[in-house]
Write a protein that holds these residues in place. Structure first.
Motif, PDB file in Angstrom:
ATOM      1  N   LEU A 192       0.756  -1.179   0.022  1.00 37.14           N
ATOM      2  CA  LEU A 192       0.088   0.065   0.012  1.00 37.14           C
ATOM      3  C   LEU A 192       0.763   1.164   0.060  1.00 37.14           C
ATOM      4  CD1 LEU A 192      -2.825  -1.108   2.473  1.00 37.14           C
ATOM      5  CD2 LEU A 192      -2.732  -1.461  -0.136  1.00 37.14           C
ATOM      6  N   ALA A 209      -7.100   3.828  -4.741  1.00 38.91           N
ATOM      7  CA  ALA A 209      -7.598   2.751  -3.755  1.00 38.91           C
ATOM      8  C   ALA A 209      -8.396   1.589  -4.546  1.00 38.91           C
ATOM      9  CB  ALA A 209      -8.648   3.612  -3.036  1.00 38.91           C
ATOM     10  N   SER A 214      -5.719   1.732   0.679  1.00 40.43           N
ATOM     11  CA  SER A 214      -5.359   2.878   0.063  1.00 40.43           C
ATOM     12  C   SER A 214      -3.765   3.142   0.971  1.00 40.43           C
ATOM     13  CB  SER A 214      -6.430   4.044   0.466  1.00 40.43           C
ATOM     14  OG  SER A 214      -6.554   4.100   1.831  1.00 40.43           O
ATOM     15  N   HIS A 215      -3.262   4.078   0.329  1.00 37.26           N
ATOM     16  CA  HIS A 215      -2.032   4.450   0.972  1.00 37.26           C
ATOM     17  C   HIS A 215      -2.296   5.461   2.245  1.00 37.26           C
ATOM     18  CE1 HIS A 215       2.196   5.354   2.052  1.00 37.26           C
ATOM     19  NE2 HIS A 215       1.761   6.872   1.781  1.00 37.26           N
ATOM     20  N   GLU A 216      -3.016   6.359   2.019  1.00 41.94           N
ATOM     21  CA  GLU A 216      -3.243   7.488   2.844  1.00 41.94           C
ATOM     22  C   GLU A 216      -4.565   6.889   3.637  1.00 41.94           C
ATOM     23  OE1 GLU A 216      -3.294  11.173   1.001  1.00 41.94           O
ATOM     24  OE2 GLU A 216      -0.938  11.428   0.953  1.00 41.94           O
ATOM     25  N   PRO A 217      -4.714   7.065   4.837  1.00 44.63           N
ATOM     26  CA  PRO A 217      -6.116   6.953   5.492  1.00 44.63           C
ATOM     27  C   PRO A 217      -7.162   7.664   4.918  1.00 44.63           C
ATOM     28  CG  PRO A 217      -4.460   7.334   7.128  1.00 44.63           C
ATOM     29  CD  PRO A 217      -3.681   7.720   5.809  1.00 44.63           C
ATOM     30  N   ASN A 230     -10.605   0.509   6.224  1.00 49.51           N
ATOM     31  CA  ASN A 230      -9.921   1.071   5.438  1.00 49.51           C
ATOM     32  C   ASN A 230      -8.333   0.511   5.822  1.00 49.51           C
ATOM     33  OD1 ASN A 230      -8.411   4.361   5.197  1.00 49.51           O
ATOM     34  ND2 ASN A 230      -8.359   2.687   3.758  1.00 49.51           N
ATOM     35  N   HIS A 239      -4.789   0.760   5.295  1.00 49.37           N
ATOM     36  CA  HIS A 239      -3.740   1.695   4.954  1.00 49.37           C
ATOM     37  C   HIS A 239      -2.449   2.005   5.564  1.00 49.37           C
ATOM     38  CE1 HIS A 239      -3.974   3.993   8.632  1.00 49.37           C
ATOM     39  NE2 HIS A 239      -5.202   3.664   8.860  1.00 49.37           N
ATOM     40  N   HIS A 254     -10.409   1.568  10.655  1.00 47.76           N
ATOM     41  CA  HIS A 254      -9.074   2.052  10.059  1.00 47.76           C
ATOM     42  C   HIS A 254      -8.132   0.757  10.476  1.00 47.76           C
ATOM     43  CE1 HIS A 254     -10.703   5.905   9.346  1.00 47.76           C
ATOM     44  NE2 HIS A 254     -10.027   5.931   8.401  1.00 47.76           N
TER      45      HIS A 254
END
Length: 169
Positions: free
Chosen positions: A52, A102, A112-115, A126, A128, A141
């Motif tokens: 990610l 995402a 996704s990379h960023e939250p 999520n 991340h 998260h």
């Protein structure tokens, strides 16, 4: 049946990340080697790995050499430090798939990379990276950054079990 793993933020070749995130390595070479060994200690050649983002700060040849040493079918979701290079650059170094966006996995994980903002009424978790040693509270998260998981990718089952346990706890 092959397993599916998730990981992020290796920052291969990034000397300053050792200090920024208090990584337990004496130098970047040791960090790179330990992270390769840690990956291969859980991922088999037939497994699938979603990375990610924020994979490597090294040049194309050095990055290709690292990717070649990592087991599994590798999918990269671009992170903020990966976006300076094209999708084809990442494919050329050995990633099997590269996504600029995402990805929803198994109607359950929002990768996704960023939250990302996940409404509490949404059915997603999520998964991340990006925030390294930080963590968001709550069940929506899951920070997969290597610092939290002894530099090893986590399996789908491990993450799902942790999410279910946090919802019950």
């Amino acid at each position: 049946m092959a397993n599916v793993f998730f990981t992020s933020d290796h920052h291969f070749g990034h000397k300053h990340i050792i200090d920024f995130e208090s990584r337990p390595f004496s130098d970047v070479e040791q960090m790179n080697e330990v992270m390769i060994e840690s990956w291969n200690s859980v991922v088999g050649k037939d497994d699938k790995v979603f990375h990610l983002g924020d994979f490597s700060f090294l040049n194309k040849e050095e990055t290709r050499n690292i990717v070649a040493r990592l087991q599994g079918y590798k999918i990269l979701i671009l992170g903020n430090h990966d976006r300076g290079r094209t999708r084809s650059w990442w494919m050329d170094v050995g990633f099997d798939e590269v996504s600029e966006y995402a990805v929803i996995y198994k109607d359950f994980f929002f990768l996704s990379h960023e939250p990302m903002y996940v409404n509490k009424h949404m059915p997603y978790v999520n998964v991340h990276g990006h925030i390294h040693n930080q963590k968001y509270e709550g069940n929506h998260h899951f920070n997969i950054c290597v610092e939290h998981w002894d530099y090893k990718p986590l399996s789908f089952e491990q993450i799902r079990a942790a999410v279910v346990a946090s919802e019950e706890g």
